[in-house]
Write a protein that holds these residues in place. Structure first.
Motif, PDB file in Angstrom:
ATOM      1  N   MET A   1       0.641  -1.158   0.236  1.00 26.20           N
ATOM      2  CA  MET A   1       0.116   0.175   0.218  1.00 26.20           C
ATOM      3  C   MET A   1       0.763   1.325  -0.096  1.00 26.20           C
ATOM      4  SD  MET A   1      -2.533   1.327   2.849  1.00 26.20           S
ATOM      5  CE  MET A   1      -0.737   1.822   3.868  1.00 26.20           C
ATOM      6  N   ALA A   2       1.876   1.392   1.108  1.00 27.82           N
ATOM      7  CA  ALA A   2       2.691   2.415   1.008  1.00 27.82           C
ATOM      8  C   ALA A   2       3.290   2.494  -0.185  1.00 27.82           C
ATOM      9  CB  ALA A   2       3.435   2.265   2.271  1.00 27.82           C
ATOM     10  N   LEU A 187       4.973  -6.457  15.941  1.00 26.74           N
ATOM     11  CA  LEU A 187       4.503  -5.822  14.719  1.00 26.74           C
ATOM     12  C   LEU A 187       5.282  -6.407  13.345  1.00 26.74           C
ATOM     13  CD1 LEU A 187       2.616  -3.760  13.403  1.00 26.74           C
ATOM     14  CD2 LEU A 187       4.205  -1.990  13.837  1.00 26.74           C
ATOM     15  N   ILE A 191       3.697  -8.318  10.071  1.00 29.36           N
ATOM     16  CA  ILE A 191       3.687  -7.813   8.741  1.00 29.36           C
ATOM     17  C   ILE A 191       4.222  -9.008   7.942  1.00 29.36           C
ATOM     18  CG2 ILE A 191       4.844  -6.142   7.086  1.00 29.36           C
ATOM     19  CD1 ILE A 191       4.611  -4.197   9.566  1.00 29.36           C
ATOM     20  N   GLY A 195       2.716 -10.904   4.903  1.00 30.20           N
ATOM     21  CA  GLY A 195       3.606 -11.280   3.638  1.00 30.20           C
ATOM     22  C   GLY A 195       3.710 -12.639   3.301  1.00 30.20           C
ATOM     23  N   SER A 198       0.572 -14.508   2.022  1.00 34.12           N
ATOM     24  CA  SER A 198      -0.073 -14.103   0.691  1.00 34.12           C
ATOM     25  C   SER A 198       0.891 -14.891  -0.441  1.00 34.12           C
ATOM     26  CB  SER A 198      -0.067 -12.672   0.535  1.00 34.12           C
ATOM     27  OG  SER A 198       1.672 -12.375   0.447  1.00 34.12           O
ATOM     28  N   PRO A 228       8.122  -6.946  -0.009  1.00 32.11           N
ATOM     29  CA  PRO A 228       7.341  -5.978   0.266  1.00 32.11           C
ATOM     30  C   PRO A 228       7.151  -5.673   1.837  1.00 32.11           C
ATOM     31  CG  PRO A 228       6.204  -7.104  -1.284  1.00 32.11           C
ATOM     32  CD  PRO A 228       7.454  -7.898  -0.935  1.00 32.11           C
ATOM     33  N   ALA A 229       7.069  -7.096   2.687  1.00 27.59           N
ATOM     34  CA  ALA A 229       7.125  -7.057   3.997  1.00 27.59           C
ATOM     35  C   ALA A 229       8.227  -6.442   4.523  1.00 27.59           C
ATOM     36  CB  ALA A 229       6.638  -8.383   4.419  1.00 27.59           C
ATOM     37  N   THR A 232       8.448  -2.575   4.228  1.00 35.07           N
ATOM     38  CA  THR A 232       7.382  -2.028   5.193  1.00 35.07           C
ATOM     39  C   THR A 232       8.109  -2.207   6.835  1.00 35.07           C
ATOM     40  OG1 THR A 232       5.866  -2.822   4.026  1.00 35.07           O
ATOM     41  CG2 THR A 232       5.281  -2.007   6.152  1.00 35.07           C
TER      42      THR A 232
ATOM     43  N   MET B   1      -2.903  -3.806  -0.759  1.00 31.11           N
ATOM     44  CA  MET B   1      -3.390  -4.171   0.663  1.00 31.11           C
ATOM     45  C   MET B   1      -4.488  -4.997   0.660  1.00 31.11           C
ATOM     46  SD  MET B   1      -4.502  -1.711   3.612  1.00 31.11           S
ATOM     47  CE  MET B   1      -6.285  -2.542   3.261  1.00 31.11           C
ATOM     48  N   VAL B   4      -5.321  -9.069   1.282  1.00 28.08           N
ATOM     49  CA  VAL B   4      -4.789  -9.827   2.666  1.00 28.08           C
ATOM     50  C   VAL B   4      -5.547 -10.932   2.820  1.00 28.08           C
ATOM     51  CG1 VAL B   4      -4.106  -9.229   4.930  1.00 28.08           C
ATOM     52  CG2 VAL B   4      -4.516  -7.317   3.284  1.00 28.08           C
ATOM     53  N   LEU B 167      -4.252   7.175   4.503  1.00 33.40           N
ATOM     54  CA  LEU B 167      -3.772   6.257   3.651  1.00 33.40           C
ATOM     55  C   LEU B 167      -4.558   4.697   3.757  1.00 33.40           C
ATOM     56  CD1 LEU B 167      -0.200   6.300   3.988  1.00 33.40           C
ATOM     57  CD2 LEU B 167      -1.295   6.616   2.018  1.00 33.40           C
ATOM     58  N   LEU B 168      -4.973   4.507   5.111  1.00 30.93           N
ATOM     59  CA  LEU B 168      -5.899   3.324   5.244  1.00 30.93           C
ATOM     60  C   LEU B 168      -7.261   3.493   4.621  1.00 30.93           C
ATOM     61  CD1 LEU B 168      -5.560   2.075   8.882  1.00 30.93           C
ATOM     62  CD2 LEU B 168      -4.741   1.088   6.755  1.00 30.93           C
ATOM     63  N   MET B 279      -2.565  -2.594  11.267  1.00 32.83           N
ATOM     64  CA  MET B 279      -0.932  -2.329  11.364  1.00 32.83           C
ATOM     65  C   MET B 279      -0.320  -3.137  10.788  1.00 32.83           C
ATOM     66  SD  MET B 279      -0.330  -2.097  15.522  1.00 32.83           S
ATOM     67  CE  MET B 279      -0.818  -0.694  16.519  1.00 32.83           C
ATOM     68  N   THR B 280      -0.582  -4.177   9.928  1.00 35.58           N
ATOM     69  CA  THR B 280       0.237  -4.826   8.896  1.00 35.58           C
ATOM     70  C   THR B 280      -0.068  -4.251   7.378  1.00 35.58           C
ATOM     71  OG1 THR B 280      -1.496  -6.596   8.647  1.00 35.58           O
ATOM     72  CG2 THR B 280       0.481  -6.984  10.257  1.00 35.58           C
ATOM     73  N   ALA B 281      -1.129  -3.436   7.296  1.00 38.06           N
ATOM     74  CA  ALA B 281      -1.339  -2.900   6.195  1.00 38.06           C
ATOM     75  C   ALA B 281      -0.197  -2.564   5.365  1.00 38.06           C
ATOM     76  CB  ALA B 281      -2.420  -1.619   6.114  1.00 38.06           C
ATOM     77  N   GLY B 282       0.240  -2.669   4.223  1.00 37.65           N
ATOM     78  CA  GLY B 282       1.384  -2.478   3.690  1.00 37.65           C
ATOM     79  C   GLY B 282       2.335  -3.544   3.457  1.00 37.65           C
ATOM     80  N   GLY B 283       2.126  -4.557   4.170  1.00 36.71           N
ATOM     81  CA  GLY B 283       2.946  -5.496   4.376  1.00 36.71           C
ATOM     82  C   GLY B 283       2.935  -6.580   3.127  1.00 36.71           C
ATOM     83  N   VAL B 284       1.713  -6.314   2.345  1.00 34.16           N
ATOM     84  CA  VAL B 284       1.208  -7.274   1.270  1.00 34.16           C
ATOM     85  C   VAL B 284       1.255  -6.266   0.079  1.00 34.16           C
ATOM     86  CG1 VAL B 284      -0.314  -8.963   0.385  1.00 34.16           C
ATOM     87  CG2 VAL B 284       0.403  -8.734   2.766  1.00 34.16           C
ATOM     88  N   LYS B 285       2.022  -6.566  -0.983  1.00 36.80           N
ATOM     89  CA  LYS B 285       1.880  -5.839  -2.238  1.00 36.80           C
ATOM     90  C   LYS B 285       0.499  -5.776  -2.656  1.00 36.80           C
ATOM     91  CE  LYS B 285       4.185  -3.868  -5.773  1.00 36.80           C
ATOM     92  NZ  LYS B 285       3.859  -2.454  -5.404  1.00 36.80           N
ATOM     93  N   GLY B 286      -0.223  -4.481  -3.120  1.00 36.89           N
ATOM     94  CA  GLY B 286      -1.565  -4.694  -3.406  1.00 36.89           C
ATOM     95  C   GLY B 286      -2.026  -3.189  -4.091  1.00 36.89           C
TER      96      GLY B 286
END
Lengths: 308, 286
Positions: A1-2, A187, A191, A195, A198, A228-229, A232, B1, B4, B167-168, B279-286
């Motif tokens: 996302m980021a 945390l 994360i 990852g 998925s 990606p994880a 992050t 994201m 997930v 962002l969320l 909190m884990t948003a962003g850990g997975v590419k999307g």
């Protein structure tokens, strides 16, 4: 996302190209929805940020400021205690994020493997994330007491002479970094779990058919695909680690001496002492440090990802 | 994201037995590292002052829960109660403002393509990365007459937290089909009505995540109350002050820490999944 965000941010040409604005008279998505946020964010974040660059060049008492050029920065870099704060910030950020990457990855692999009580383990590892830095700091201050603390008493039981942790000038910063990792590794683990989960199961099955063992599927499947994880985790823990204040203030207050001071604690100390200009100079340095490390790293890491 | 959705790994049949040795080892090690510190704090919070000063990891000789609890609550003219009220006001107000404002921004930002978008995205990201300038913020607050006031601190928390929320929300809004907007517009809904009556209720799942994560963050915040609301106690400041006042009374200090840990604990027990998702948003590419 980021990741997607930054791509949009840094390549404006892509985002601006299809701009069918003004096609209709009234869009159902009015710009004034931005207004309240823009006012709050503008006055309480952007304005102070820009003002900081000016006030860091002044001798400042909130009410009046006198321009003195780079005087504050010069005194910052001439004062060994303050330079110590700068190097400590770097060490702290690198150590905490490095440990969080390694331990978080290991824990995530463990927690996605075939073991029982996964729910318990995840909860236990994650719960410290939700605790306050102050509470954790005070708790560890007691646990790390050199003579009477639980940690050194337990070490003595197995015949190890525990170090003085927070009261040893050599070790104080690293001890706080360890506490930070204790609090934050949950945390990173979560994360990584997101990852790893998925990654399509077929990859592991195919690798198994080809005769890959657990270690080679870790190195060749999990590690590259959980990238990606990793990005992050590194970015988040660097942002957190470089700004870190609560834990350090609760455990050592920068001491003994200045041995565990970081820029955030220097900013607070100078503020308390009434050196607002110097404090703000510290803020500008922190600001440049965080941006200077995180932005290029972010760009580099997410670029690499595209190449893969 | 949005991806997930875990491809439930447990469904495969020919799965070997779990590794019991490794499991046992993991349980023991995690217990020692993560659970024992808590148990240590709990048992010592129940002890008498003298008993606790030994810092032993042992069951208290006399359980003094009620006495210690009362003493912590009543010390310094019920400071802790006042602090809890202050923290509750701060948390509830900041989070309420954050949710509404950041959802509005995220909605327009996601739906409306304009040449301002790159700039706004950049600003959102800056808010996430850049450390706030402390003393200049005090200067601004003072100019507005908001320094040392609760509204001032609330607005500061909003300004510093809004990026993460945007962002969320934006990631979630991108999964809501635009057909809904168009249908509502054709039915004659204006933009305000469209957002607050149609879109906002759909944001419930991500709103819960935002609420829980931000509530925990703001409740646990120490640095900003310390700078922007000196003099007024919030719970974290109270614990910090107690740590010097009660430096020889570990039973009371630990009781205090346990009391301020209860709200996040409750949040965790109820909203475990939403917290993790946020909190884990962003850990997975999307």
């Amino acid at each position: 996302m980021a990741t997607t965000t930054v791509n949009r941010g840094t390549t404006p040409s892509v985002a601006t190209a299809p701009a069918p604005r003004g096609a209709r008279m009234r869009s159902p998505y009015p710009y004034w929805f931005y207004l309240p946020t823009a006012v709050i964010y503008g006055t309480l974040f952007l304005l102070p940020t820009f003002a900081a660059f000016y006030f860091s060049l002044t001798r400042w008492s909130i009410f009046e400021s006198k321009f003195i050029g780079f005087g504050n920065f010069i005194s910052f870099f001439q004062e060994p205690a303050l330079v110590k704060g700068l190097t400590n910030t770097l060490i702290y950020g690198v150590v905490t994020s490095g440990l969080k990457v390694v331990l978080g990855m290991l824990l995530a692999v463990l927690l996605t493997s075939r073991i029982v009580a996964r729910g318990y383990l995840r909860s236990v590892v994650f719960f410290p994330v939700l605790l306050s830095g102050i509470g954790v700091g005070i708790m560890f201050q007691v646990l790390m007491n050199p003579d009477r603390g639980l940690i050194n008493k337990s070490l003595a039981l197995i015949g190890v002479d525990g170090p003085a942790w927070l009261t040893d000038p050599q070790l104080a910063l690293l001890s706080v970094a360890l506490v930070d990792v204790w609090k934050g590794v949950g945390l990173a683990t979560l994360i990584y779990i997101a990852g790893i989960v998925s990654i399509p199961q077929e990859y592991f099955e195919a690798a198994k058919v080809d005769g890959a063992g657990p270690s080679s599927s870790f190195w060749h499947i999990i590690l590259p695909l959980a990238r990606p994880a990793t990005v992050t985790v590194i970015i988040l823990s660097l942002i957190g680690g470089l700004r870190s204040f609560d834990l350090i203030w609760a455990t050592t207050r920068g001491g003994p001496g200045f041995s565990s001071d970081v820029i955030a604690s220097v900013i607070y100390k100078q503020y308390q002492a009434g050196f607002y200009g110097l404090s703000t100079a510290g803020n500008v340095i922190l600001f440049l440090l965080v941006t200077g490390i995180v932005l290029p790293l972010f760009w580099f890491l997410s670029r690499k990802e595209v190449d893969l | 994201m949005t991806a997930v959705t875990a491809p439930a790994p447990a469904v495969r049949h020919r799965k070997p037995r779990p590794n019991y040795v490794l499991s046992l080892l993991a349980i023991i090690v995690s217990f020692v590292i993560f659970v024992v510190p808590f148990l240590f704090m709990i048992v010592n919070a129940l002890k008498t002052r003298q008993d606790a000063s030994d810092l032993q990891f042992s069951w208290p000789a006399q359980v003094r829960f009620v006495e210690n609890f009362q003493e912590v609550i009543t010390s310094r003219d019920y400071m802790l109660i006042i602090a809890f009220i202050n923290s509750a006001i701060l948390t509830v107000a900041s989070v309420a403002i954050l949710v509404v404002l950041s959802a509005m921004v995220a909605y327009v930002l996601q739906r409306r393509r304009s040449r301002w978008n790159p700039l706004i995205n950049f600003l959102v990201l800056s808010g996430l990365i850049m450390p706030p300038a402390v003393v200049p913020t005090i200067w601004v607050l003072q100019g507005l007459g908001l320094f040392r006031t609760m509204p001032g601190l609330i607005l500061v928390e909003v300004a510093f937290g809004v990026s993460f929320c945007i962002l969320l929300f934006r990631a979630f809004i991108s999964s809501i089909p635009r057909d809904i907007d168009e249908a509502a517009t054709i039915d004659g809904a204006g933009s305000v009505r469209l957002f607050f009556r149609v879109i906002f209720p759909l944001l419930r799942p991500v709103a819960i995540t935002v609420i829980v994560v931000q509530a925990v963050n703001i409740f646990n915040d120490f640095q900003h109350p310390l700078y922007f609301l000196p003099g007024e106690p919030t719970v974290q400041l109270t614990v910090y002050n107690f740590s010097s006042q009660f430096s020889s009374q570990y039973n009371l200090l630990f009781m205090d820490i346990l009391l301020i840990t209860i709200p996040p604990l409750i949040m965790f027990l109820i909203f475990n999944r939403q917290i993790v998702a946020g909190m884990t948003a962003g850990g997975v590419k999307g």
